[in-house]
Design a protein around this motif. Structure first.
Motif, PDB file in Angstrom:
ATOM      1  N   PHE B  90       0.854  -1.183   0.000  1.00 60.03           N
ATOM      2  CA  PHE B  90       0.000   0.000   0.000  1.00 60.03           C
ATOM      3  C   PHE B  90       0.893   1.237   0.000  1.00 60.03           C
ATOM      4  N   THR B  91       0.685   2.094  -0.978  1.00 56.50           N
ATOM      5  CA  THR B  91       1.465   3.330  -1.041  1.00 56.50           C
ATOM      6  C   THR B  91       0.529   4.514  -0.852  1.00 56.50           C
ATOM      7  N   ALA B 199       8.100   4.295  -8.186  1.00 55.06           N
ATOM      8  CA  ALA B 199       8.880   4.598  -6.982  1.00 55.06           C
ATOM      9  C   ALA B 199       8.790   3.446  -5.988  1.00 55.06           C
ATOM     10  N   THR B 200       7.578   2.924  -5.799  1.00 57.16           N
ATOM     11  CA  THR B 200       7.407   1.847  -4.831  1.00 57.16           C
ATOM     12  C   THR B 200       8.162   0.600  -5.287  1.00 57.16           C
ATOM     13  N   SER B 358       4.267   1.431   2.075  1.00 56.70           N
ATOM     14  CA  SER B 358       5.501   2.021   1.573  1.00 56.70           C
ATOM     15  C   SER B 358       5.361   3.528   1.439  1.00 56.70           C
ATOM     16  N   ILE B 359       6.222   4.260   2.114  1.00 48.47           N
ATOM     17  CA  ILE B 359       6.218   5.714   1.960  1.00 48.47           C
ATOM     18  C   ILE B 359       7.186   6.033   0.828  1.00 48.47           C
ATOM     19  N   PHE B 363       9.781   9.143  -7.430  1.00 46.51           N
ATOM     20  CA  PHE B 363      11.240   8.971  -7.507  1.00 46.51           C
ATOM     21  C   PHE B 363      11.977  10.096  -6.798  1.00 46.51           C
ATOM     22  N   ASP B 364      11.548  11.315  -7.058  1.00 44.73           N
ATOM     23  CA  ASP B 364      12.266  12.455  -6.481  1.00 44.73           C
ATOM     24  C   ASP B 364      12.303  12.378  -4.960  1.00 44.73           C
TER      25      ASP B 364
END
Lengths: 520, 527
Positions: B90-91, B199-200, B358-359, B363-364
């Motif tokens: 879960f993001t 990102a995740t 996931s925090i 990408f940045d």
């Protein structure tokens, strides 16, 4: 319709070399250059009345010796000028680090910062030269098709036996260990003094979109040392870098090549997925048995037309990483600026602003987010000190290579990026030469976006594709075009987008010419 | 209980790899002694009741890579191994979220909401990664050859691998070559477009390494994390009932079942040698034990720079060990909670709390977290990988209360000025604030907090620089280069001394592979 054996597209170093070698072999060759003269990235040009500059490359560290012997470039006016070359870096307290081919002198210079590093320097030079001994023969090999290796392609790796014999298998393994390292890791194993670490690290990031803490920077570092005798090599072409391509043009013409300038190719003609010739922008069509492109892969396949490529191949071409991050800046100066810690001898050669490794790494941060570095890594020279013809009497030219200026900008247009580039370059130079800003009479700023439009470089990448490990050897430019041939029959590649990559060494053109001759 | 002084083999370190080696040796009939410095077994795979009633997988917190044949050989299920699959990731985002779960259809439906392209590419990506993972897996089970003097068996190993890669075909080989060299961001960019997804997914390329998602080399770490399998199910992560320490305990019980002796609070201070042979060990308290073979499960730096006398090792070997990169980059925050976190973007209880959280919004975000660390401070806005084991395993906490494990990057070992109490607390506060951005109630429900900096991880668990992999998973530290060329086959320059930790091929994670392969090598060479 005029007909040729071979058409070469693009009059840079590699295009000229391919044309010259094919011409020498008796082929009827025409070379087509879009600009009003040949040269490409090796050009020397006038950027303001009376002021000349080497557009992209001030120094040419290595040219394959086959070129000067086989093409007899000396007789066509080409000569290296190796007097007093060194790479200098202003350090702290007015001390200057000077790295030159003279190992002892370099050690003495390093000793100003660290005795330990000075002692280690000769060992480092030996190590790097041993490692590049492996790469040099590799650069002359057409990469084997992987993974479909067969015996013939394995045999083509034969030139690698010599360095393995010379240095032992243990050192081949050492190359495998070092090749994927970061400059930080390599330098941590050797040196402690920051100006030295920063300066050596900077030659690992040249023309990359990455900082010295990135994997692949050691590979790029070694790439820039292939064929050279010293670390951080500097070599000038007498009369300016453009003399190299002028000599190549003359050699090509002597070999019977027809060199046409102002001849822009608008498309490659195809018949049954075979290249049969090209169409020029003015509508003229030329036919040939083979078409060789010195343009970068994306520009080349743009001429073919994406509708003529299979989806898989289109995806592979689209996935090539370009992302130019290097800018060029040329200033026409009213007089010679006064640098705090750099003497005229240093200014006559190349100067790197790289006080520490973390300085260089920090300068790469902004580019990741689409911004222009405020404190960039700068490498500059004053070519007018070597070639008085470059500037009017008493005046001077300062040319700089600047990183990082990203191609993909965020929240600004190219004009703003150009302004920011100017501001940060001037600000950094001012800290070493107070008042230099007031001496600027003329200027030319070339961001990656400008390099793209000026030289036709996709995303302004000077190497026609990033020089990273994922785009090396059998992966350059894609896994199915690493042999200079393409899925389009009779269409070949010969530019720096192919193995062994960027620079003015000419290996790409040489390897490609050999392949085309075999194919014919 | 009186303890014997003489054994066939002594294993130093009761982490899961040391235990695995001990169990395999004992299973073969050897008389084995395992020595653990701490009062608990497990090394980094350890469960501890830090606050009354709250049990934590203090360090390593999920299991994915444990090899099925080890589970079978050592009968681990019989000794308490019980893995519960981790069902989802879960993001949380600002005003939205991304959730991927075991149900592929649901995941693709969710992805479609964000990007039809990504929903289409998702399965193909999963297939490609698993095919490449399977293609690479044989390497993980291959004894690394010494390429400087290839004998018949070494050459055969390399030829087998060559044939194996040829069979991949050009498409997969291309993807493999890219995975070995690219950044996880670049690699994922070739497949997907939705930033939170990329990102995740990229986060598994940075875990345990000192790299950002845009650092070349991180794609390999991502692949490393894809090679896990639980009960033959590919790319499935799981919890161990009772915490990861229960994995170690299962292996320990198996080892004891086969006859191994396990001693805790036995701090080895020296490996004793005679004529270049290891003959035993000495403890901090002066006790000495003799053995025919000594095996170290510690990382290469601890083993060779602390326990072995320098005069017993070649100089270039010591230099290579010193050059071995082992930078710590992560910290751990363990929270005892009075309830469940309530996420603004998906309020209330629900299945999203039973998986990983996931925090990693883009990408940045992660790349900037890395920038902070590489310039010498902990991330101001860190990447956090969260699990709430008590949601699936109520024994971990008192009723109605929960334990929350936060794996945090980046916390550099070499932080400017060094770590101290105030920095540790500031780091803990930063992590809580980063959580509160998405789950504002978190601050009100924290009952206890344990913060582990890389220094704490080094001091408590004996991991040099707090590196969870015993050495970075960088290309130049893999296969026949891990940890040192010529010594990648678990042997060392000291005869009868072997190594079996994550610092050896094939590297870190709760795989048991180094421990198993070391045991096999030892038994093969046994005289």
């Amino acid at each position: 319709m005029k007909s040729f054996d071979t058409i070469v597209i693009g009059g840079g170093v590699n295009g000229l070399i391919t044309a010259a070698f094919l011409g020498k072999a008796g082929n009827k060759v025409v070379l087509l250059e879009k600009g009003k003269s040949v040269g490409g990235l090796a050009s020397t040009e006038q950027f303001a009345p009376g002021f000349h500059c080497n557009s992209v490359f001030d120094s040419v560290p290595w040219i394959n010796s086959v070129l000067s012997t086989d093409l007899d470039l000396e007789s066509h006016g080409f000569r290296f000028d190796d007097a007093d070359t060194a790479l200098s870096t202003p350090g702290t307290e007015g001390k200057t680090l000077s790295i030159s081919p003279d190992t002892e002198a370099t050690s003495r210079s390093i000793a100003q910062f660290s005795d330990r590093d000075a002692e280690k320097w000769p060992g480092f030079c030996e190590k790097i030269s041993m490692l590049t001994d492996f790469l040099e023969p590799l650069y002359g090999i057409t990469p084997p098709p992987i993974p479909e290796l067969d015996l013939t392609s394995l045999l083509s790796m034969k030139p690698m036996i010599k360095p393995v014999r010379k240095h032992g298998r243990q050192n081949l393994v050492e190359l495998l260990r070092i090749l994927p390292m970061t400059m930080l890791e390599l330098l941590d194993e050797w040196f402690e003094s920051e100006p030295l670490r920063g300066t050596v690290a900077a030659s690992g990031i040249r023309h990359l979109n990455q900082g010295p803490m990135a994997v692949g920077t050691v590979f790029n570092f070694l790439h820039h040392h292939v064929g050279s005798e010293s670390i951080c090599p500097v070599r000038f072409v007498s009369g300016g870098t453009g003399q190299l391509t002028d000599a190549l043009q003359s050699a090509a013409e002597t070999a019977g090549v027809e060199v046409r300038t102002k001849a822009e190719v608008s498309s490659v003609m195809l018949q049954n997925r075979q290249a049969t010739g090209i169409t020029l922008a003015d509508g003229e069509q030329l036919t040939a048995g083979a078409v060789v492109s010195a343009l970068d892969p994306q520009s080349t396949f743009h001429l073919v037309g994406t509708q003529n490529l299979t989806p898989r191949f289109r995806r592979r071409v689209k996935n090539i990483k370009f992302r130019g991050a290097t800018a060029r800046v040329h200033f026409g100066l009213k007089s010679l600026p006064q640098f705090d810690s750099l003497n005229e001898k240093a200014l006559k050669s190349i100067v790197s602003i790289s006080p520490s490794l973390s300085y260089v790494e920090s300068s790469s941060d902004a580019a990741k987010y689409g911004q222009v570095s405020q404190e960039p890594w700068i490498e500059f020279s004053l070519p007018s000190l070597r070639e008085s013809s470059f500037a009017p009497l008493g005046k001077h030219v300062l040319s700089a290579t600047v990183q990082y200026v990203p191609y993909h900008l965020r929240g600004m247009d190219n004009a703003t990026a150009r302004q920011k580039l100017r501001n940060s370059v001037v600000a950094v130079l001012e800290t070493h030469a107070l008042g230099i800003a007031d001496l600027i009479e003329h200027e030319q700023m070339l961001t990656p976006n400008d390099l793209e439009s000026k030289f036709g470089l996709t995303e302004g990448n000077i190497n026609h594709g990033e020089m990273m490990l994922d785009q090396f050897f059998f992966m350059r430019p894609t896994i199915d075009t690493a042999q200079y041939s393409t899925p389009i029959k009779n269409l070949y590649l010969c530019g720096p987008g192919t193995h062994p990559g960027g620079g003015l060494h000419g290996m790409n053109g040489l390897n490609a010419a050999q392949l085309v001759l075999k194919g014919n | 209980m009186p303890v014997d002084r003489k054994y066939d083999a002594i294993v130093i370190g009761g982490g899961h790899n040391g235990l695995t080696t001990a169990a395999y040796l004992a299973r073969d009939g050897k008389k084995v002694l395992l020595l653990e410095r701490r009062h608990v077994l497990g090394g980094a795979a350890v469960t501890e009741e830090i606050f009354p009633g709250f049990k934590f997988s203090v360090c390593s917190y999920v299991v994915s890579l444990l090899k099925p044949n080890i589970i079978r050989d050592l009968q681990l299920s019989r000794f308490g191994l019980e893995l519960v699959p981790l069902e989802s990731t879960f993001t949380p985002l600002e005003g939205d979220y991304l959730i991927r779960c075991a149900d592929n259809d649901l995941t693709r439906q969710e992805l479609y909401r964000h990007s039809p392209n990504d929903a289409e590419a998702y399965n193909k990506f999963g297939q490609t990664m698993s095919q490449i993972g399977m293609a690479v897996r044989p390497i993980l089970n291959t004894m690394a050859p010494d390429p400087t003097k290839l004998g018949f068996s070494g050459a055969r190993t390399l030829m087998d691998l060559g044939r194996h890669f040829r069979s991949l075909g050009s498409d997969k080989f291309e993807q493999l070559a890219k995975l070995m060299t690219m950044s996880s961001a670049d690699f994922l960019d070739e497949w997907f477009e939705f930033e939170p997804l990329k990102a995740t997914m990229s986060a598994s390329g940075i875990i345990g390494t000192f790299m950002g998602p845009k650092s070349p080399g991180s794609a390999y770490v991502m692949l490393h994390h894809y090679m896990g399998e639980i009960d033959g199910v590919f790319r499935a992560w799981g919890f161990q009932r009772g915490g990861t320490g229960a994995v170690s305990m299962a292996i320990a019980r198996s080892a004891e079942h086969f006859g191994a002796t396990i001693m805790t609070e036995a701090d080895v201070s020296k490996i004793i040698t005679r004529n270049g042979h290891a003959t035993g060990v000495a403890l901090e308290n002066g006790d000495e034990f003799e053995a025919q073979v000594v095996v170290s499960g510690l990382d290469p730096k601890r083993t060779f720079l602390n326990l072995v006398d320098a005069s017993d090792l070649p100089e270039d070997f010591i230099q290579s060990v010193k050059n071995f990169r082992i930078r710590g980059s992560s910290g751990k925050v363990n929270l005892a909670l009075d309830g469940l976190p309530d996420f603004t973007c998906l309020p209330g209880d629900g299945p999203h709390l039973s998986g990983a959280i996931s925090i990693s919004p883009d990408f940045d975000y992660i790349e900037k977290a890395y920038d902070d660390a590489k310039h010498g401070s902990f991330s101001k806005r860190p990447y956090i990988d969260i699990v709430l084991p008590s949601v699936l395993d109520p024994d971990m906490s008192p009723p109605g209360k929960h334990v929350m494990s936060c794996f945090v990057q980046y916390a550099p070992y070499d932080i400017t000025g060094g770590w101290d109490d105030s920095k540790r607390e500031a780091f803990g506060d930063t992590v809580v604030n980063a959580l509160a951005r998405f789950a504002p109630n978190i601050k009100d429900i924290i009952l206890h907090r344990q913060v582990l900096t890389p220094w704490d991880i080094e001091n408590t668990f004996g991991l040099t620089e707090g590196n969870i992999f015993h050495g970075e998973l960088a290309l130049q530290q893999l296969f026949f280069l891990r940890p040192v060329v010529k010594w990648a086959d678990y042997r060392t320059p000291v005869r009868k001394l072997y190594q079996c930790g994550s610092g050896t091929h094939p590297g870190g994670g709760i795989t048991g592979a180094p421990g198993e392969m070391a045991a096999k090598k030892i038994l093969k060479e046994w005289r």
